[in-house]
Every structure is written in structure tokens, then in C-alpha cells.
Design an enzyme around this catalytic site. Structure first.
Site, mmCIF file in Angstrom:
data_model
loop_
_atom_site.group_PDB
_atom_site.id
_atom_site.type_symbol
_atom_site.label_atom_id
_atom_site.label_comp_id
_atom_site.label_asym_id
_atom_site.label_seq_id
_atom_site.Cartn_x
_atom_site.Cartn_y
_atom_site.Cartn_z
ATOM 1 N N HIS A 22 0.686 -1.160 -0.019
ATOM 2 C CA HIS A 22 0.069 0.142 -0.027
ATOM 3 C C HIS A 22 0.898 1.214 -0.180
ATOM 4 C CE1 HIS A 22 -4.086 1.708 0.510
ATOM 5 N NE2 HIS A 22 -3.701 2.691 1.314
ATOM 6 N N HIS B 200 -10.388 2.819 -1.348
ATOM 7 C CA HIS B 200 -10.623 2.476 0.158
ATOM 8 C C HIS B 200 -11.316 1.324 0.043
ATOM 9 C CE1 HIS B 200 -10.211 4.665 3.912
ATOM 10 N NE2 HIS B 200 -8.940 4.583 3.477
#
Length: 742
Positions: free
Chosen positions: A54, A100
Site C-alpha cells: 500500500h 478505500h
């Protein structure tokens, strides 16, 4: 949790506790070598988040290098909070899309809301004022109670945050497929306007300059959120609810205004959002980019909860926080700006010359790590890739030929498919008119937002048909970029650049990594062909539930420039008597089509082909015709083919219908999803001028009877439906599915 309860450095190694944080044995050994000692608990946590996919893109970096990132208008490419493209007159547009996904699967309202908050901060951290939000959403089939819950909560979360912060949500897309049943995708895009002289960057430079913390206080929410986003979802993920942050849009609004005032001050050196990995990533990345170090005293960090440890403070992902680097001696000037908005700007550290991230806590050094080891020197992996067996099987299949008996029922059936059906239920919850600059509201090919005080506007869209990408990632990647450009062109805009959000399964699986590689190859080729460089983006891997990956979904967010407000074009037919044209020929291409999915319940075979030279040429011709003022309406032919495109053109117009004549193979002509095609309407007096500019085939005209009539070459009626009936089916499909109790 007291420091005494934290495992010792020796315990972390002996019990391999670092694995729970997402580090491999090889990575832990590498950390030992970098530090020349065993890392303590805080340092292990910091490395774990910064080396997660990430934050580091360690698995995707080699693939991302294929993207073209330069262009004559590009002022800032990938690597900052957002990409920036020049739009003339000293102005530029800043934009980025981010995912998200994992938080939204666990806690859909807050997951979606904080996704919106984070992307807004990325844009205003560049010094740009956010003017529009878009989103790209994927869910399972709307027949499942859990999917209905996720869908309703995600939309409510996006609406709740965007509406409160006062930025219009102007567009986006929602698609439904079983592949997203357990792992929805929530991608949020923000677009802002900035003057060239106000552009800021996330760098820490100047020894002795002050590091300031602004915004909300730090709590324990979101700890290890970046690591959570770098693993697959499973039955145990539900227990990770604490990793989902809670957003406060009113705090965000204050932070936005204060930061935009601060960027105009010469006292500001650098600014960055505390996003994934919070205080850790913002400090380490700013120092590494600037070529300096940062020392912070964690006792000074504003805290919302008592007794927080360095580990918790550094890894918290509490929302609405920014890190600033301010010229030494100018702290009061910056603090005064934030105080005006009721916010605290607190000095918590300083820039150093030793390229170290040094953390002090209660008079002791809690962590000391070289900043480059956390940022630009993080590990990079070249993963093995392998062509999946399913792809070879699909490629070998004979072309799929659908059999249709009732064309009226087929068109109505397609209009009721949730992916095609009206998304009014979604965008009615969004305030898309706040700030009063929205010219073309949600529901057309692209949203259009005017630039206040100028005769210019921006066309904005997000696009990706992930079914095509599943069948053929390279072709599907080309189509995703091409369709975004088509939507922007149909609005009267010249495509400028893209931002992308690459949503894929686990890169540990060679077949998934192959999908990623091929999709990026296709996207890169299309970006070069259409002159739209990639200026920002995000990678979201590990989108899997219990081992099943989502479809490859590289969402393309595109921005185009309308250089004269008179060029703004929409998809709805305008008046009876206008001529209807089609640009492009239909071929029998039904692999991955809406028709195939509806008739067969699954997708298979080959994706539609695309010729990028033909695509670019048709787009140029159409834009020239729009700019010449000879196009009344323009709409790209996408899901559901020409029949659905015609229905959409009449459903958006009050009291109008259309009468067209179609030759050749009717099923292909009406429902094939052959690429690079458009439906255009033209006033009769512009017929000659239009035909000189554009290669197109006239198929009929707009009528005033409120009926869509499609005839075959022999004069036989193939489709005859009232626009009201189509509109009722199209508008009612999603609300009806949400109400049904199964």
C-alpha cells in the site's frame, strides 16, 4: 498499552512476531542489516507499514514504470499528493484517484467517507482548491442482502462526507458483478484548481526548519490500516474493524481552508497529508524526497487518548491531519493562520541533515531509521507472471452468437440491468450543485464543471469495463482509457491526462500478476495513442475474499478541457427533426457484453477488439465537429450497444422520440459492444458541414412522439417502445432491487 508490555527486539525475532505485521523473514533480515542491530517494536511497525504494498508499491513498481507520465501540459507527474496539468491562463488542474476498498468491505459507511476525506487532502496538500469529487464503485449482485447493505452504506458514506465538506460529487460509475460479492471496490477521485505559483510539494528541506502537526488529534484508530490494505480479506477481517478510521468532514473543511491560506505564505516549505501509515509515511516520505532527515518529539504530538505509545502514535491513521515543514522562526505566523479556523498547529520536530527519522519519547530515542530505507530504497519485487488457463480457453472459443426473438423485451431487460440502469438513486443523495459550478450534472457521458470567472470548463469521468479486462486484460486496458476519452470528447472537451486506480487480486499469484502487467501494457499503449499521460494514481492489490479475486479493475479517471463554454455537449437529443448519425461499424462482438451476461448468466469468449488509430481519428473528427458548432448531441456506444445508447439519448429529452432504420445483422447492429462508436444528432441545416468533417452513417431522425422506433431494412418494425415505459424500467430497476426482500 504500556511500553513495558511491548515485545523486546529479541522476542520479535525469535517468535517471528514481524510476520503478524506483514514482513517476511527475508525483509526482517534486511532490516537487521540496514540498522546493524535488531529493530525494536516501534521500528518493526514502521518498517512494516512503509514496506507494505500500500505504501511502497513493492510488487507493482516495475509495472508502473511502463506508464507514459510526461506531456506538454504536465506540471507534476506521479510521486506527489496529486498530478497537476496546465490548463492555460496561469491555472492548472490537480487530480488523483485512490482506493478505500478493504475498509469499505468491513465498515462501509466510514470506509467510504474516509476514502473521500483522504483524496480531498491529497489535492489540497498540493495547494489546489478541490472543486469536484467522483467515484467508481463495484459491488456483487444487488439480489444479496449483504451487497444491498454495502451499497447503501457506501453511497451514504460518500454523500455524508462530500456534502458536509461542501465539494460537489459530480459523477462516477457503479457496476455490479458476482466477482465483487465479498470485496467491493470504492475508488474516490478529487479534482482541484490551482494557480501555478501556489503549487506545493511534500518535501522536508532546510536544516533547523520546524516540523508542525496540524488538524485533528491522534487516536488509536486505523493502526496498521496500510498493512490491512495489503492482505486478502477473509472471515477474520471482520475482527479488524478497529483498523477502519472515523472521519469528521467539518474538521476537514476547516483544515482545507486553513491549508489553502497557509500555502500562500512564504513560511511554508512543504506539506503532506497524513494518509496511509499516518505520521510515519508523511515524515519519512517528506524527508526522503527532500534529501534530509526529521527528528520528532512524540511527547508533543496532540493525542486524543491517554497513554499512547510511540508505536501507536506513528501508525495511527486518525483522519484530518497534515504535516507541515515551516521556515525556522515563522512558526507563529503559521500557527496564527490555523488558530483563525480553531485549529492547533503544533511544532513537534525539526529537519536535520543526517537523513534519519529519529523519534524521541520521554527523553529517550524510541526509533532511529534511515529515511531512504523507508521510502525510495524500500524493497522492489519482480513477481513471476503466467497466462491463466481460463484466458487460453476463452481465446480458443468460437464467437458467441446470441439468439433474440423479442427485441422490445431484450432492450427493456438490458435497461433493467443494474450496471446499465439509472444511477439516480445514487446521485440524488449527493449534493452535486454545491458551489454552483456544475454545468452537466451526473447522468451524461462526463460531468462538466466550469472554471469560475473564465469561459472554460473541465469534463470529468471515471471508466473501466472490468468484464473486458477479465476476458483479455491488455485489450480491456486499452478500452478503459479509450472509453474515458470518448466520454470526455462527447462533452466537447479535449482529453488532457489520466489518473488510475489499479484494483487487482493478490500479486503472489502469477495469473493475477499477469493480469496486472497486461492491463498496464494496454493502458499505456492507449495513453500514448490518445495523448493522455498518467499523472497520478494508486494501486490496490490483494482484493480477494477467501482466495477468489475480483475482476481486474484498473479504473481510469480522466480530465478534459473545454476551451469555450459554447462547446459543452450532452448525450440527450435536443429537438424533433434533428438527424441521427452513427460513427463506426458494428461487428458481432458479444464477449463480456451486457447482453451475454443477461442471457447466459456469465461472461466468456473474446473481448471486443479495439484499433487505437481508428479510435484516435474518430475522436479527433468528432471534437472538430463539436467545436465547429455542428453537433447537437453526442453519446458513446458502450454497455448494451446501440439500442441502449439510443434509449439513453431519448430518455434524457422531454417528449422526444427517435425513428431509425437499421440494416445488416440486427442483433449485432443493436446490441454488440464494438468499440470506437458514437451516436450523434445534428440539426438539418448543419448536415452538409457535419458530413464534411465526420465519417458517419445517417440512420434516422429525432421525433416529437415520445416513441423509440427501430425498423429493419425491409421496413419491418424491430423495436417500438414508448420513452416513458423505457424510462420507468430504467429508473425503477435499482430502487426496486433494493426494496425487494429475498
Amino acid at each position: 498499552m504500556s511500553l513495558l508490555l511491548e515485545p523486546s527486539a529479541a522476542m520479535i525475532k525469535e517468535q517471528k512476531l514481524y510476520r503478524e505485521m506483514g514482513l517476511t523473514d527475508e525483509e526482517f533480515a534486511r532490516i537487521e542489516a540496514i540498522l546493524g542491530r535488531l529493530p525494536n517494536y516501534t521500528e518493526t511497525g514502521i518498517f512494516a507499514v512503509m514496506w507494505s504494498e500500500h505504501c511502497s508499491y513493492k510488487n507493482s513498481k516495475p509495472v508502473l514504470k511502463k506508464f507514459p507520465t510526461d506531456g506538454p501540459h504536465v506540471l507534476q507527474g506521479p510521486g506527489e499528493g496529486a498530478g497537476i496539468v496546465d490548463i492555460g491562463d496561469g491555472l492548472a488542474v490537480a487530480f488523483k484517484i485512490e482506493s478505500h476498498n478493504h475498509p469499505s468491505a468491513i465498515e462501509p459507511y466510514q470506509g467510504a467517507a474516509t476514502g473521500v476525506g483522504g483524496i480531498i487532502r491529497d489535492v489540497f496538500s498540493m495547494g489546489a482548491r478541490p472543486i469536484a469529487l467522483l467515484n467508481s464503485l463495484r459491488f456483487g449482485e444487488l439480489t444479496s442482502p449483504r451487497v444491498k447493505y454495502l451499497f447503501e452504506q457506501v453511497v451514504a458514506g460518500i454523500a455524508g462526507y462530500g456534502n458536509c465538506v461542501g465539494i460537489p460529487t459530480v459523477g462516477g460509475e457503479v457496476q455490479f458483478d458476482p466477482a465483487y460479492e465479498g470485496n467491493p471496490l470504492v475508488n474516490a477521485m478529487c479534482v482541484g484548481i490551482i494557480r501555478h505559483e501556489d503549487i506545493q510539494r511534500g518535501v522536508a528541506t532546510g536544516v533547523g526548519n520546524t516540523v508542525m502537526y496540524v488538524g485533528a488529534k491522534t487516536g488509536r484508530d486505523g493502526i496498521h490500516g496500510a498493512t490491512f490494505a495489503s492482505e486478502e480479506l477473509s472471515e477474520q477481517s471482520e475482527a479488524k474493524r478497529p483498523a477502519v478510521q472515523v472521519g469528521d468532514p467539518f474538521m476537514e473543511k476547516l483544515l482545507l481552508e486553513a491549508c489553502l491560506e497557509a500555502v500562500k505564505s512564504d513560511a511554508l516549505v512543504g506539506i503532506q497529508d497524513m494518509g496511509a501509515a499516518g505520521l510515519t509515511s508523511s515524515s519519512a516520505e517528506m524527508a526522503s524526497k527532500g534529501g534530509f532527515g526529521i527528528e520528532m518529539n512524540l511527547d508533543l504530538v496532540p493525542q486524543r487518548e491517554a497513554g499512547m505509545t510511540p508505536y501507536e502514535m506513528m501508525l495511527s491513521e486518525s483522519q484530518e491531519r497534515m504535516l507541515l515543514v515551516v521556515k525556522q522562526g515563522c512558526e507563529d505566523e503559521i500557527a496564527a493562520i490555523f488558530a483563525k479556523y480553531g485549529l492547533e498547529a503544533k511544532a513537534i520536530g525539526k529537519v536535520t541533515d543526517d537523513k534519519m527519522l529519529r523519534l524521541l519519547f520521554r527523553g529517550e530515542v524510541a526509533a532511529e531509521i534511515p529515511v531512504d530505507a523507508l521510502a525510495k530504497d524500500a524493497p522492489v519485487y519482480h513477481k513471476p507472471s503466467a497466462e491463466p488457463a481460463y484466458y487460453r480457453e476463452f481465446q480458443a472459443m468460437p464467437p458467441y452468437t446470441p439468439h433474440i426473438e423479442d427485441y422490445n423485451q431484450t432492450l427493456l431487460g438490458l435497461l433493467a440491468q443494474p450496471t446499465i440502469a439509472s444511477k439516480e438513486w445514487v446521485y440524488d443523495q449527493y449534493d452535486y450543485m454545491v458551489r454552483t459550478n456544475t454545468v452537466v450534472a451526473p447522468g451524461s457521458d462526463a460531468a462538466v464543471v466550469r472554471i469560475r470567472g473564465m469561459n472554460k470548463a473541465l469534463a470529468l469521468t471515471t471508466d473501466c469495463n472490468s468484464r473486458y479486462l477479465y476476458l483479455d486484460p491488455e485489450t480491456g486496458g486499452k478500452i478503459a482509457v479509450a472509453e474515458a476519452a470518448r466520454n470526455v470528447i462527447c462533452s466537447g472537451a479535449k482529453p488532457l491526462a489520466i489518473t488510475d486506480c489499479l484494483n487487482f487480486g493478490s500479486p503472489e499469484k502469477p495469473e493475477i500478476f499477469w493480469q496486472l502487467e497486461k492491463a498496464v501494457d494496454g493502458m499505456s499503449e492507449a495513453c500514448r495513442a490518445l495523448g493522455t499521460p498518467v499523472v497520478s494514481g494508486n494501486v490496490s492489490l490483494y482484493n480477494e475474499t477467501n482466495g477468489e479475486a475480483v475482476y481486474p479493475t484498473p479504473v481510469v479517471g480522466m480530465v478534459g478541457l473545454i476551451d469555450d463554454l459554447s462547446h459543452i455537449t450532452t448525450q440527450s437529443f435536443k429537438q424533433a427533426g434533428d438527424l441521427i448519425y452513427v460513427i463506426g461499424e458494428a461487428k458481432p462482438e458479444f464477449g463480456g457484453s451486457e447482453l451475454q451476461k443477461w442471457l447466459e448468466g456469465r461472461i466468456f469468449g473474446k473481448a471486443p477488439e479495439i484499433d487505437l488509430e481508428v479510435e484516435a481519428s474518430r475522436q479527433r473528427q468528432l471534437l472538430a465537429a463539436i467545436r465547429a458548432g455542428v453537433v447537437a448531441s453526442a453519446h458513446d456506444i458502450a454497455e448494451g450497444g446501440l439500442a441502449v445508447a439510443l434509449a439513453e439519448c431519448v430518455m434524457g429529452a422531454s417528449g422526444l422520440g427517435a425513428k431509425v432504420t437499421i440494416g445488416g445483422d440486427l442483433v449485432s447492429e443493436l446490441f454488440s459492444e464494438t468499440q470506437s462508436r458514437f451516436v450523434i444528432s445534428v440539426k438539418k441545416e448543419h448536415q452538409e458541414a457535419f458530413e464534411q468533417l465526420v465519417e458517419a452513417k445517417r440512420i434516422g431522425e429525432v421525433t416529437g412522439d415520445g416513441i423509440l422506433t427501430v425498423n429493419g431494412e425491409q421496413g419491418e418494425t424491430v423495436i417500438r417502445l414508448s420513452v416513458d415505459e423505457m424510462r420507468n424500467v430504467w429508473k425503477g430497476a435499482i430502487p426496486c432491487l433494493l426494496k425487494s426482500k429475498d
